[in-house]
Structure formats: structure tokens, C-alpha cells
Design an enzyme around this catalytic site. Structure first.
Site, PDB file in Angstrom:
ATOM      1  N   ASN A 127      26.881 -39.660  31.394  1.00 54.99           N
ATOM      2  CA  ASN A 127      26.697 -39.539  32.846  1.00 54.99           C
ATOM      3  C   ASN A 127      26.543 -40.948  33.421  1.00 54.99           C
ATOM      4  O   ASN A 127      25.775 -41.753  32.892  1.00 54.99           O
ATOM      5  CB  ASN A 127      25.443 -38.717  33.159  1.00 54.99           C
ATOM      6  CG  ASN A 127      25.575 -37.277  32.700  1.00 54.99           C
ATOM      7  OD1 ASN A 127      26.639 -36.676  32.809  1.00 54.99           O
ATOM      8  ND2 ASN A 127      24.493 -36.725  32.160  1.00 54.99           N
ATOM      9  N   SER A 131      20.099 -39.920  35.109  1.00 58.28           N
ATOM     10  CA  SER A 131      18.696 -39.979  35.547  1.00 58.28           C
ATOM     11  C   SER A 131      17.942 -41.141  34.905  1.00 58.28           C
ATOM     12  O   SER A 131      16.865 -41.493  35.370  1.00 58.28           O
ATOM     13  CB  SER A 131      17.992 -38.650  35.239  1.00 58.28           C
ATOM     14  OG  SER A 131      18.012 -38.388  33.856  1.00 58.28           O
ATOM     15  N   HIS A 148      23.257 -44.635  27.638  1.00 55.81           N
ATOM     16  CA  HIS A 148      23.052 -43.667  26.557  1.00 55.81           C
ATOM     17  C   HIS A 148      24.179 -42.645  26.550  1.00 55.81           C
ATOM     18  O   HIS A 148      24.818 -42.405  27.575  1.00 55.81           O
ATOM     19  CB  HIS A 148      21.692 -42.964  26.696  1.00 55.81           C
ATOM     20  CG  HIS A 148      21.529 -42.272  28.006  1.00 55.81           C
ATOM     21  ND1 HIS A 148      21.204 -42.932  29.165  1.00 55.81           N
ATOM     22  CD2 HIS A 148      21.672 -40.965  28.346  1.00 55.81           C
ATOM     23  CE1 HIS A 148      21.136 -42.073  30.164  1.00 55.81           C
ATOM     24  NE2 HIS A 148      21.433 -40.869  29.694  1.00 55.81           N
TER      25      HIS A 148
HETATM   26  P1  AMP Z   1      20.928 -38.679  32.002  1.00 59.70           P
HETATM   27  O1  AMP Z   1      20.429 -37.669  32.993  1.00 59.70           O
HETATM   28  O2  AMP Z   1      22.380 -38.550  31.642  1.00 59.70           O
HETATM   29  O3  AMP Z   1      20.567 -40.080  32.446  1.00 59.70           O
HETATM   30  O4  AMP Z   1      20.157 -38.396  30.654  1.00 59.70           O
HETATM   31  C1  AMP Z   1      18.826 -38.748  30.442  1.00 59.70           C
HETATM   32  C2  AMP Z   1      18.303 -37.822  29.394  1.00 59.70           C
HETATM   33  O5  AMP Z   1      17.121 -38.380  28.868  1.00 59.70           O
HETATM   34  C3  AMP Z   1      17.951 -36.418  29.893  1.00 59.70           C
HETATM   35  O6  AMP Z   1      18.707 -35.451  29.193  1.00 59.70           O
HETATM   36  C4  AMP Z   1      16.450 -36.306  29.586  1.00 59.70           C
HETATM   37  O7  AMP Z   1      16.079 -35.013  29.170  1.00 59.70           O
HETATM   38  C5  AMP Z   1      16.280 -37.335  28.490  1.00 59.70           C
HETATM   39  N1  AMP Z   1      14.938 -37.890  28.370  1.00 59.70           N
HETATM   40  C6  AMP Z   1      14.155 -38.379  29.351  1.00 59.70           C
HETATM   41  N2  AMP Z   1      12.997 -38.837  28.844  1.00 59.70           N
HETATM   42  C7  AMP Z   1      13.051 -38.643  27.502  1.00 59.70           C
HETATM   43  C8  AMP Z   1      12.167 -38.902  26.430  1.00 59.70           C
HETATM   44  N3  AMP Z   1      10.956 -39.455  26.611  1.00 59.70           N
HETATM   45  N4  AMP Z   1      12.548 -38.562  25.180  1.00 59.70           N
HETATM   46  C9  AMP Z   1      13.760 -37.994  24.965  1.00 59.70           C
HETATM   47  N5  AMP Z   1      14.648 -37.735  25.943  1.00 59.70           N
HETATM   48  C10 AMP Z   1      14.312 -38.048  27.201  1.00 59.70           C
END
Ligand code: AMP
Length: 120
Positions: free
Chosen positions: A93, A101, A106
Site C-alpha cells: 500500500n 497507515s 513494508h
Molecule cells: P499499511 O496500512 O499498508 O501501512 O500496513 C500497516 C500494517 O501494520 C497494518 O496491517 C497494521 O495492522 C500493522 N501494524 C501496525 N502496528 C503493528 C504492530 N505493532 N505490530 C505488527 N503489525 C502492526
């Protein structure tokens, strides 16, 4: 490095995970990436490949053969370790409109269920 960028990175949740300042369910480690389980899984298998170094998104991700090679190798290793070879999705994303988000580059690896197309 500019001081605003340093301050931003100090607050970055994925930088904190990489440094071990907050816990994560780590499944694999490489030279340039770590692989952790997503805290809010969207499929039975939902793993994030996170760069050790802070890059905002795929547009900032360096054009380096070593990093690119490791990225593809780790995707393959995760897919095999999680036994999702028969169907999986790799998602990056990028930007608010696409639902990014966390502003630290990643890659989502999702599998273990049927996937729909087009994605929402
Ligand atoms: P994105 O919305 O593509 O930026 O993905 C960010 C991802 O990070 C989301 O799927 C969240 O659920 C995940 N996320 C956020 N904080 C954590 C955390 N502390 N440990 C593992 N995953 C996380």
C-alpha cells in the site's frame, strides 16, 4: 540527516519494532529486512516484511540489487515456511489513498484463504 526527519523516525512504530523497542512476533530476519506477523491479520497468514532502514514508501526504497534480491528471497522463504504456495498475495500500500497507515516501507504477504479480485 535533517532534524525533522530524525524526529519523525524516532516516532515511527516500525523503526521501534526493528530496534526491539516494542515487541513483535518475528518470524524471520535478514540483513535488510525483518518479517513479523501483522498485529491485525487480514488472512490466516499475514506477514509484514519491513526494511531495517527507514524509507517512507516504495518510491523511496533504494534501487539496490542486494535489497531487491533479499526482498524477493524473503518473500519466497516466508511463503514456503507458511505453506501458502498454492495462493498468496503480496501487497504494498502506498499513500493515504491506497490505505498506507504506517509510513515506513513494508510489504504485506497474505495467504491461507481465497482472495477476491479486484481488491477493495
Ligand atoms: P499499511 O496500512 O499498508 O501501512 O500496513 C500497516 C500494517 O501494520 C497494518 O496491517 C497494521 O495492522 C500493522 N501494524 C501496525 N502496528 C503493528 C504492530 N505493532 N505490530 C505488527 N503489525 C502492526
Amino acid at each position: 540527516m535533517r532534524s525533522e526527519r530524525k524526529a519523525f523516525m524516532a516516532d515511527c512504530i516500525f523503526c521501534k519494532i526493528v530496534k526491539g523497542k516494542i515487541p513483535s512476533d518475528k518470524v524471520m530476519e535478514g540483513k535488510h529486512f525483518i518479517a513479523i506477523r501483522d498485529i491485525n491479520p487480514q488472512a490466516p497468514v499475514h506477514i509484514l516484511l519491513i526494511t531495517r532502514e527507514h524509507f517512507k514508501n516504495i518510491l523511496e526504497f533504494p534501487r539496490s540489487e542486494g535489497m531487491f534480491f533479499e526482498m524477493l528471497s524473503m518473500i519466497e522463504k516466508v511463503v514456503k515456511a507458511e505453506k501458502i504456495e498454492k495462493g498468496f498475495r503480496v501487497v504494498i500500500n502506498t499513500g493515504l489513498e491506497a490505505g498506507q497507515s504506517v509510513d515506513h516501507f513494508h510489504i504485506h504477504i497474505l495467504g491461507g484463504r481465497e482472495m477476491k479480485w479486484p481488491p477493495g
